[in-house]
Design a protein around this motif. Sequence first.
Motif, PDB file in Angstrom:
ATOM      1  N   TYR A 137     -11.198   5.485 -17.317  1.00 11.11           N
ATOM      2  CA  TYR A 137     -10.102   6.940 -16.499  1.00 11.11           C
ATOM      3  C   TYR A 137      -9.772   7.057 -16.657  1.00 11.11           C
ATOM      4  O   TYR A 137      -8.707   7.809 -16.217  1.00 11.11           O
ATOM      5  N   PHE A 138      -9.264   6.650 -14.591  1.00 16.67           N
ATOM      6  CA  PHE A 138      -8.321   6.592 -14.174  1.00 16.67           C
ATOM      7  C   PHE A 138      -6.736   6.880 -14.707  1.00 16.67           C
ATOM      8  O   PHE A 138      -6.121   7.639 -15.115  1.00 16.67           O
ATOM      9  N   VAL A 139      -6.496   5.813 -15.250  1.00 18.79           N
ATOM     10  CA  VAL A 139      -5.444   5.184 -16.216  1.00 18.79           C
ATOM     11  C   VAL A 139      -5.434   6.974 -17.444  1.00 18.79           C
ATOM     12  O   VAL A 139      -4.162   7.164 -17.716  1.00 18.79           O
ATOM     13  N   LYS A 140      -6.481   6.701 -18.091  1.00 19.90           N
ATOM     14  CA  LYS A 140      -6.973   7.781 -19.490  1.00 19.90           C
ATOM     15  C   LYS A 140      -5.988   9.599 -18.457  1.00 19.90           C
ATOM     16  O   LYS A 140      -5.383  10.522 -19.021  1.00 19.90           O
ATOM     17  N   TYR A 141      -6.115   9.456 -17.246  1.00 14.23           N
ATOM     18  CA  TYR A 141      -5.894  11.358 -16.916  1.00 14.23           C
ATOM     19  C   TYR A 141      -4.201  10.552 -15.692  1.00 14.23           C
ATOM     20  O   TYR A 141      -4.080  11.375 -14.607  1.00 14.23           O
ATOM     21  N   GLY A 142      -4.201   8.736 -16.040  1.00 16.93           N
ATOM     22  CA  GLY A 142      -2.986   9.323 -14.896  1.00 16.93           C
ATOM     23  C   GLY A 142      -3.033   9.017 -13.226  1.00 16.93           C
ATOM     24  O   GLY A 142      -1.912   9.617 -12.615  1.00 16.93           O
ATOM     25  N   LEU A 143      -4.049   8.967 -12.677  1.00 18.36           N
ATOM     26  CA  LEU A 143      -3.790   9.144 -11.258  1.00 18.36           C
ATOM     27  C   LEU A 143      -3.141   7.909 -10.495  1.00 18.36           C
ATOM     28  O   LEU A 143      -3.098   6.878 -10.798  1.00 18.36           O
ATOM     29  N   ALA A 144      -2.855   8.906  -9.445  1.00 20.09           N
ATOM     30  CA  ALA A 144      -2.124   8.068  -8.690  1.00 20.09           C
ATOM     31  C   ALA A 144      -2.834   6.875  -7.964  1.00 20.09           C
ATOM     32  O   ALA A 144      -3.843   6.964  -7.959  1.00 20.09           O
ATOM     33  N   ASP A 145      -2.251   5.730  -7.463  1.00 18.53           N
ATOM     34  CA  ASP A 145      -3.242   4.504  -6.280  1.00 18.53           C
ATOM     35  C   ASP A 145      -4.081   5.016  -6.200  1.00 18.53           C
ATOM     36  O   ASP A 145      -5.368   4.750  -5.184  1.00 18.53           O
ATOM     37  N   ASP A 146      -3.366   5.895  -4.662  1.00 15.07           N
ATOM     38  CA  ASP A 146      -4.134   6.505  -3.795  1.00 15.07           C
ATOM     39  C   ASP A 146      -5.020   7.052  -4.350  1.00 15.07           C
ATOM     40  O   ASP A 146      -6.292   7.449  -4.202  1.00 15.07           O
ATOM     41  N   GLN A 147      -5.472   8.469  -5.100  1.00 16.33           N
ATOM     42  CA  GLN A 147      -6.293   9.208  -6.491  1.00 16.33           C
ATOM     43  C   GLN A 147      -7.649   7.828  -6.166  1.00 16.33           C
ATOM     44  O   GLN A 147      -9.023   7.907  -6.149  1.00 16.33           O
ATOM     45  N   LYS A 148      -6.933   6.742  -7.286  1.00 17.45           N
ATOM     46  CA  LYS A 148      -7.602   5.846  -7.880  1.00 17.45           C
ATOM     47  C   LYS A 148      -8.474   5.015  -6.488  1.00 17.45           C
ATOM     48  O   LYS A 148      -9.664   5.064  -6.547  1.00 17.45           O
ATOM     49  N   GLN A 149      -8.084   4.382  -5.187  1.00 20.57           N
ATOM     50  CA  GLN A 149      -8.798   4.195  -4.608  1.00 20.57           C
ATOM     51  C   GLN A 149      -9.503   5.222  -3.523  1.00 20.57           C
ATOM     52  O   GLN A 149     -10.658   4.919  -3.462  1.00 20.57           O
ATOM     53  N   ALA A 150      -9.114   6.514  -3.412  1.00 20.89           N
ATOM     54  CA  ALA A 150     -10.163   6.990  -2.872  1.00 20.89           C
ATOM     55  C   ALA A 150     -11.390   7.628  -3.805  1.00 20.89           C
ATOM     56  O   ALA A 150     -12.563   7.660  -3.160  1.00 20.89           O
TER      57      ALA A 150
END
Length: 119
Positions: free
Chosen positions: A52-65
């Motif tokens: 889902y993170f990839v689907k929405y293009g989250l940055a690494d810091d957003q994914k970790q948060a």
Amino acid sequence: MAAEPFDQHADIPGTTIFDGKQAMKGYALNKMCYSFNSAENRAEYLRDPEAYFVKYGLADDQKQACRDKNVLAMIAAGGNIYYLAKFAGIYKLSVQDVGAQQTGMTTEQFKEKLKRAGD
């Protein structure tokens, strides 16, 4: 008498100001959280958060948060609290849980602080 001009970008220690720059930074994260209005999307997220993170293009810091369920880190990564509330709901985080994170307290300590403030 004219009012004093207000500096919209004044430094408030410990506070992330949600302005246009933060909105652009957090666009993918906020768009993902907005998608949680749909039960189908919430279920898809819970099945595979990483996809889902990839689907929405989250940055690494957003994914970790998101992995850490750290609302303050999500705000620092451009998240808007109104959209992040959708994320918090998935994990059954209450407003008191989020307030506790924002103040560096446990949820119980934060609830007690709120009770004392009402005295």
